[in-house]
Design a protein around this motif. Structure first.
Motif, PDB file in Angstrom:
ATOM      1  N   ALA A  47       0.797  -1.224   0.000  1.00  0.00           N
ATOM      2  CA  ALA A  47       0.000   0.000   0.000  1.00  0.00           C
ATOM      3  C   ALA A  47       0.833   1.280   0.000  1.00  0.00           C
ATOM      4  CB  ALA A  47      -0.929   0.011   1.220  1.00  0.00           C
ATOM      5  N   MET A  48       2.071   1.194   0.426  1.00  0.00           N
ATOM      6  CA  MET A  48       2.898   2.396   0.617  1.00  0.00           C
ATOM      7  C   MET A  48       3.307   3.035  -0.714  1.00  0.00           C
ATOM      8  SD  MET A  48       6.578   0.816   1.711  1.00  0.00           S
ATOM      9  CE  MET A  48       7.712   0.202   0.472  1.00  0.00           C
ATOM     10  N   THR A  49       3.716   4.285  -0.612  1.00  0.00           N
ATOM     11  CA  THR A  49       4.332   5.005  -1.723  1.00  0.00           C
ATOM     12  C   THR A  49       5.835   4.844  -1.570  1.00  0.00           C
ATOM     13  OG1 THR A  49       2.537   6.613  -1.798  1.00  0.00           O
ATOM     14  CG2 THR A  49       4.640   7.288  -2.755  1.00  0.00           C
ATOM     15  N   SER A  50       6.490   4.356  -2.622  1.00  0.00           N
ATOM     16  CA  SER A  50       7.935   4.105  -2.550  1.00  0.00           C
ATOM     17  C   SER A  50       8.771   5.344  -2.809  1.00  0.00           C
ATOM     18  CB  SER A  50       8.329   3.027  -3.560  1.00  0.00           C
ATOM     19  OG  SER A  50       7.669   1.829  -3.271  1.00  0.00           O
ATOM     20  N   ASP A  51       8.259   6.251  -3.582  1.00  0.00           N
ATOM     21  CA  ASP A  51       8.997   7.455  -3.961  1.00  0.00           C
ATOM     22  C   ASP A  51       8.798   8.531  -2.890  1.00  0.00           C
ATOM     23  OD1 ASP A  51      10.518   9.253  -5.413  1.00  0.00           O
ATOM     24  OD2 ASP A  51       8.870   9.832  -6.725  1.00  0.00           O
ATOM     25  N   VAL A  52       9.655   8.516  -1.879  1.00  0.00           N
ATOM     26  CA  VAL A  52       9.520   9.433  -0.752  1.00  0.00           C
ATOM     27  C   VAL A  52      10.377  10.676  -0.996  1.00  0.00           C
ATOM     28  CG1 VAL A  52       9.763   9.701   1.745  1.00  0.00           C
ATOM     29  CG2 VAL A  52       9.231   7.460   0.775  1.00  0.00           C
ATOM     30  N   VAL A  53       9.792  11.827  -0.782  1.00  0.00           N
ATOM     31  CA  VAL A  53      10.535  13.076  -0.896  1.00  0.00           C
ATOM     32  C   VAL A  53      11.224  13.330   0.441  1.00  0.00           C
ATOM     33  CG1 VAL A  53      10.364  15.556  -1.314  1.00  0.00           C
ATOM     34  CG2 VAL A  53       8.924  13.962  -2.612  1.00  0.00           C
ATOM     35  N   THR A  54      12.520  13.604   0.374  1.00  0.00           N
ATOM     36  CA  THR A  54      13.308  13.803   1.593  1.00  0.00           C
ATOM     37  C   THR A  54      14.015  15.157   1.565  1.00  0.00           C
ATOM     38  OG1 THR A  54      15.280  12.756   0.668  1.00  0.00           O
ATOM     39  CG2 THR A  54      13.717  11.319   1.817  1.00  0.00           C
ATOM     40  N   ALA A  55      14.493  15.556   2.732  1.00  0.00           N
ATOM     41  CA  ALA A  55      15.274  16.784   2.874  1.00  0.00           C
ATOM     42  C   ALA A  55      16.329  16.545   3.942  1.00  0.00           C
ATOM     43  CB  ALA A  55      14.383  17.953   3.280  1.00  0.00           C
ATOM     44  N   GLY A  61      21.252   9.286   4.932  1.00  0.00           N
ATOM     45  CA  GLY A  61      20.372   8.241   4.432  1.00  0.00           C
ATOM     46  C   GLY A  61      19.414   7.663   5.459  1.00  0.00           C
ATOM     47  N   GLU A  62      19.562   8.055   6.728  1.00  0.00           N
ATOM     48  CA  GLU A  62      18.687   7.553   7.792  1.00  0.00           C
ATOM     49  C   GLU A  62      17.586   8.562   8.085  1.00  0.00           C
ATOM     50  OE1 GLU A  62      18.875   6.407  12.530  1.00  0.00           O
ATOM     51  OE2 GLU A  62      20.741   6.492  11.391  1.00  0.00           O
ATOM     52  N   ALA A  63      16.344   8.087   8.115  1.00  0.00           N
ATOM     53  CA  ALA A  63      15.202   8.943   8.429  1.00  0.00           C
ATOM     54  C   ALA A  63      15.258   9.331   9.899  1.00  0.00           C
ATOM     55  CB  ALA A  63      13.907   8.219   8.112  1.00  0.00           C
ATOM     56  N   ILE A  64      15.241  10.651  10.159  1.00  0.00           N
ATOM     57  CA  ILE A  64      15.344  11.120  11.546  1.00  0.00           C
ATOM     58  C   ILE A  64      14.155  11.963  11.985  1.00  0.00           C
ATOM     59  CG2 ILE A  64      17.856  11.015  11.586  1.00  0.00           C
ATOM     60  CD1 ILE A  64      17.793  14.140  11.261  1.00  0.00           C
ATOM     61  N   GLY A  65      13.323  12.393  11.037  1.00  0.00           N
ATOM     62  CA  GLY A  65      12.178  13.222  11.376  1.00  0.00           C
ATOM     63  C   GLY A  65      11.266  13.374  10.180  1.00  0.00           C
ATOM     64  N   ILE A  66      10.163  14.086  10.378  1.00  0.00           N
ATOM     65  CA  ILE A  66       9.215  14.330   9.308  1.00  0.00           C
ATOM     66  C   ILE A  66       8.624  15.721   9.482  1.00  0.00           C
ATOM     67  CG2 ILE A  66       7.260  13.303  10.537  1.00  0.00           C
ATOM     68  CD1 ILE A  66       6.348  12.162   7.774  1.00  0.00           C
ATOM     69  N   ILE A  67       8.343  16.360   8.366  1.00  0.00           N
ATOM     70  CA  ILE A  67       7.664  17.655   8.366  1.00  0.00           C
ATOM     71  C   ILE A  67       6.381  17.484   7.574  1.00  0.00           C
ATOM     72  CG2 ILE A  67       7.735  20.068   7.629  1.00  0.00           C
ATOM     73  CD1 ILE A  67      10.816  19.866   7.840  1.00  0.00           C
ATOM     74  N   CYS A  68       5.268  17.808   8.205  1.00  0.00           N
ATOM     75  CA  CYS A  68       3.961  17.755   7.552  1.00  0.00           C
ATOM     76  C   CYS A  68       3.435  19.184   7.414  1.00  0.00           C
ATOM     77  CB  CYS A  68       2.991  16.914   8.367  1.00  0.00           C
ATOM     78  SG  CYS A  68       3.528  15.202   8.532  1.00  0.00           S
ATOM     79  N   SER A 109       3.897  15.852   3.110  1.00  0.00           N
ATOM     80  CA  SER A 109       4.994  15.666   4.053  1.00  0.00           C
ATOM     81  C   SER A 109       6.311  15.463   3.334  1.00  0.00           C
ATOM     82  CB  SER A 109       4.726  14.459   4.964  1.00  0.00           C
ATOM     83  OG  SER A 109       4.743  13.269   4.204  1.00  0.00           O
ATOM     84  N   VAL A 110       7.385  15.734   4.080  1.00  0.00           N
ATOM     85  CA  VAL A 110       8.755  15.495   3.627  1.00  0.00           C
ATOM     86  C   VAL A 110       9.470  14.812   4.788  1.00  0.00           C
ATOM     87  CG1 VAL A 110      10.942  16.596   3.003  1.00  0.00           C
ATOM     88  CG2 VAL A 110       8.798  17.464   2.047  1.00  0.00           C
ATOM     89  N   VAL A 111      10.163  13.717   4.495  1.00  0.00           N
ATOM     90  CA  VAL A 111      10.921  13.008   5.528  1.00  0.00           C
ATOM     91  C   VAL A 111      12.315  13.619   5.605  1.00  0.00           C
ATOM     92  CG1 VAL A 111      11.866  10.786   6.276  1.00  0.00           C
ATOM     93  CG2 VAL A 111       9.600  10.881   5.213  1.00  0.00           C
ATOM     94  N   VAL A 112      12.764  13.918   6.812  1.00  0.00           N
ATOM     95  CA  VAL A 112      14.084  14.491   7.027  1.00  0.00           C
ATOM     96  C   VAL A 112      15.070  13.345   7.256  1.00  0.00           C
ATOM     97  CG1 VAL A 112      15.470  16.070   8.424  1.00  0.00           C
ATOM     98  CG2 VAL A 112      13.038  16.560   8.023  1.00  0.00           C
ATOM     99  N   THR A 113      16.153  13.360   6.473  1.00  0.00           N
ATOM    100  CA  THR A 113      17.155  12.293   6.568  1.00  0.00           C
ATOM    101  C   THR A 113      18.529  12.880   6.842  1.00  0.00           C
ATOM    102  OG1 THR A 113      17.552  12.329   4.171  1.00  0.00           O
ATOM    103  CG2 THR A 113      15.902  10.778   4.975  1.00  0.00           C
ATOM    104  N   ARG A 114      19.337  12.072   7.523  1.00  0.00           N
ATOM    105  CA  ARG A 114      20.741  12.425   7.765  1.00  0.00           C
ATOM    106  C   ARG A 114      21.555  11.179   7.416  1.00  0.00           C
ATOM    107  NH1 ARG A 114      20.974  14.246  13.085  1.00  0.00           N
ATOM    108  NH2 ARG A 114      20.861  16.394  12.390  1.00  0.00           N
TER     109      ARG A 114
END
Length: 175
Positions: free
Chosen positions: A6-14, A41-48, A34-39
């Protein structure tokens, strides 16, 4: 059904240092919530969208003075690709979130949104209230019971199409 289906594979990151103005511009351009915050390559947060409204606009803060790290939600709530979609929905309801990053072995694999769930499992729409002559139908309510969406024991349930749903799940599903 598992989350991966069900998920979306193409995630927008910052990156954490990305200016909030750029994050907001990307969200608007790509028409995403939303945009997933990565450091590294590791997801560390999210902005909605709600984070931008609450932490920038409503706080009357200049967006060009803030970075993604300043307004991101953390710790990040995640699930794994092989988890059950309904368990993921229950988690989203309990945590009051609409965007759930999917992580496996610390690698961001995708994101699950309410829209993704509706597309993958249209039968869940049967739990939504129906309109009748411009008004919401009168629903029957009951005392304490187990919500048929989140599986939690709740003090008040509402019946929709033969299913008993708690107020939190009803609010989550109807926006």
């Amino acid at each position: 059904m598992i989350v991966e289906d069900a998920m979306t594979s193409d995630v927008v990151t910052a990156e954490p240092s990305t200016p909030v103005t750029e994050v907001a511009r990307v969200m608007a351009d790509k028409e995403i919530g939303s945009v997933v915050v990565t450091r590294g390559g590791e997801a560390i947060g999210i902005i909605c969208e709600r984070d931008v409204l609450d932490k920038v606009v409503a706080a009357n803060v200049r967006p060009n003075e803030l970075t993604a790290e300043d307004i991101m939600e953390d710790p990040l709530i995640t699930t794994e690709p092989n988890d059950d979609v309904l368990d993921a929905v229950r988690l989203m309801v309990r945590k009051n979130i609409g965007h759930l990053p999917i992580v496996e072995n610390e690698t961001l694999m995708g994101i699950l949104t309410v829209q993704d769930v509706f597309q993958a499992m249209p039968e869940i729409l049967e739990t939504l209230p129906r309109r009748k002559e411009g008004e919401w139908e009168q629903e029957e309510t009951t005392g304490e019971g187990v919500c048929e969406i989140c599986g939690e024991m709740k003090g008040r349930l509402t019946e929709h199409n033969g299913r008993w749903i708690c107020e939190e799940c009803l609010d989550f599903l109807t926006g």
